[in-house]
Design a protein around this motif. Structure first.
Motif, PDB file in Angstrom:
ATOM      1  N   ILE A  33      28.554   2.037  20.939  1.00  0.00           N
ATOM      2  CA  ILE A  33      28.014   2.766  22.097  1.00  0.00           C
ATOM      3  C   ILE A  33      29.092   3.660  22.695  1.00  0.00           C
ATOM      4  CG2 ILE A  33      27.195   2.489  24.474  1.00  0.00           C
ATOM      5  CD1 ILE A  33      25.737  -0.064  23.475  1.00  0.00           C
ATOM      6  N   PHE A  34      30.295   3.111  22.864  1.00  0.00           N
ATOM      7  CA  PHE A  34      31.392   3.903  23.422  1.00  0.00           C
ATOM      8  C   PHE A  34      31.717   5.093  22.527  1.00  0.00           C
ATOM      9  CE2 PHE A  34      35.850   5.021  23.632  1.00  0.00           C
ATOM     10  CZ  PHE A  34      35.989   5.317  24.967  1.00  0.00           C
ATOM     11  N   ASP A  35      31.821   4.860  21.228  1.00  0.00           N
ATOM     12  CA  ASP A  35      32.148   5.948  20.293  1.00  0.00           C
ATOM     13  C   ASP A  35      31.083   7.040  20.314  1.00  0.00           C
ATOM     14  OD1 ASP A  35      34.463   4.644  19.589  1.00  0.00           O
ATOM     15  OD2 ASP A  35      33.608   3.727  17.790  1.00  0.00           O
ATOM     16  N   ALA A  36      29.825   6.676  20.494  1.00  0.00           N
ATOM     17  CA  ALA A  36      28.746   7.665  20.537  1.00  0.00           C
ATOM     18  C   ALA A  36      28.749   8.439  21.849  1.00  0.00           C
ATOM     19  CB  ALA A  36      27.399   6.974  20.353  1.00  0.00           C
ATOM     20  N   GLU A  37      29.066   7.776  22.959  1.00  0.00           N
ATOM     21  CA  GLU A  37      29.047   8.438  24.259  1.00  0.00           C
ATOM     22  C   GLU A  37      30.276   9.297  24.504  1.00  0.00           C
ATOM     23  OE1 GLU A  37      28.538   5.372  27.185  1.00  0.00           O
ATOM     24  OE2 GLU A  37      26.376   5.232  26.837  1.00  0.00           O
ATOM     25  N   MET A  38      31.415   8.907  23.951  1.00  0.00           N
ATOM     26  CA  MET A  38      32.665   9.639  24.177  1.00  0.00           C
ATOM     27  C   MET A  38      33.362   9.914  22.845  1.00  0.00           C
ATOM     28  SD  MET A  38      34.145   7.868  27.616  1.00  0.00           S
ATOM     29  CE  MET A  38      35.230   9.239  27.909  1.00  0.00           C
ATOM     30  N   PRO A  39      32.852  10.852  22.046  1.00  0.00           N
ATOM     31  CA  PRO A  39      33.439  11.092  20.720  1.00  0.00           C
ATOM     32  C   PRO A  39      34.848  11.684  20.759  1.00  0.00           C
ATOM     33  CG  PRO A  39      31.729  12.693  21.185  1.00  0.00           C
ATOM     34  CD  PRO A  39      31.698  11.688  22.293  1.00  0.00           C
ATOM     35  N   SER A  40      35.213  12.376  21.831  1.00  0.00           N
ATOM     36  CA  SER A  40      36.539  12.999  21.886  1.00  0.00           C
ATOM     37  C   SER A  40      37.619  12.040  22.388  1.00  0.00           C
ATOM     38  CB  SER A  40      36.501  14.237  22.776  1.00  0.00           C
ATOM     39  OG  SER A  40      36.159  13.873  24.099  1.00  0.00           O
ATOM     40  N   ALA A  41      37.242  10.877  22.895  1.00  0.00           N
ATOM     41  CA  ALA A  41      38.210   9.897  23.391  1.00  0.00           C
ATOM     42  C   ALA A  41      38.758   9.064  22.236  1.00  0.00           C
ATOM     43  CB  ALA A  41      37.554   8.988  24.422  1.00  0.00           C
ATOM     44  N   THR A  42      39.989   8.607  22.398  1.00  0.00           N
ATOM     45  CA  THR A  42      40.617   7.744  21.415  1.00  0.00           C
ATOM     46  C   THR A  42      40.561   6.316  21.933  1.00  0.00           C
ATOM     47  OG1 THR A  42      42.119   9.519  20.778  1.00  0.00           O
ATOM     48  CG2 THR A  42      42.732   7.292  20.122  1.00  0.00           C
ATOM     49  N   ARG A  43      39.766   5.481  21.276  1.00  0.00           N
ATOM     50  CA  ARG A  43      39.635   4.090  21.681  1.00  0.00           C
ATOM     51  C   ARG A  43      40.895   3.340  21.286  1.00  0.00           C
ATOM     52  NH1 ARG A  43      36.989   0.193  18.658  1.00  0.00           N
ATOM     53  NH2 ARG A  43      35.908   1.832  17.528  1.00  0.00           N
TER      54      ARG A  43
END
Length: 50
Positions: A33-43
Motif C-alpha cells: 500500500i505504501f509503495d503504491a501511494e508514494m512511489p517516489s519515496a524510498t522505504r
C-alpha cells in the motif's frame, strides 16, 4: 486491521526521515500500500506494527 508505521525518505541520498501510518491486515500488504501511494519515496526497512 492493524496499524503499521513505515519509515521513509524523500531523497535517496541523505535527507530527513519521515514516518507514515498505514492500515492493513498483514505487513506485506502495508508495504505494498505504501509503495503504491508514494512511489517516489524510498522505504527504509519494512513496516512495523504499532
Amino acid at each position: 486491521m492493524r496499524t503499521w508505521e513505515i519509515k521513509y525518505r524523500l531523497q535517496p541520498v541523505g535527507g530527513k526521515y519521515f514516518f507514515r501510518r498505514v492500515e492493513a491486515k498483514y505487513q506485506h500488504e502495508a508495504n505494498a500500500i505504501f509503495d503504491a501511494e508514494m512511489p517516489s519515496a524510498t522505504r527504509c526497512g519494512s513496516a512495523r506494527p504499532l
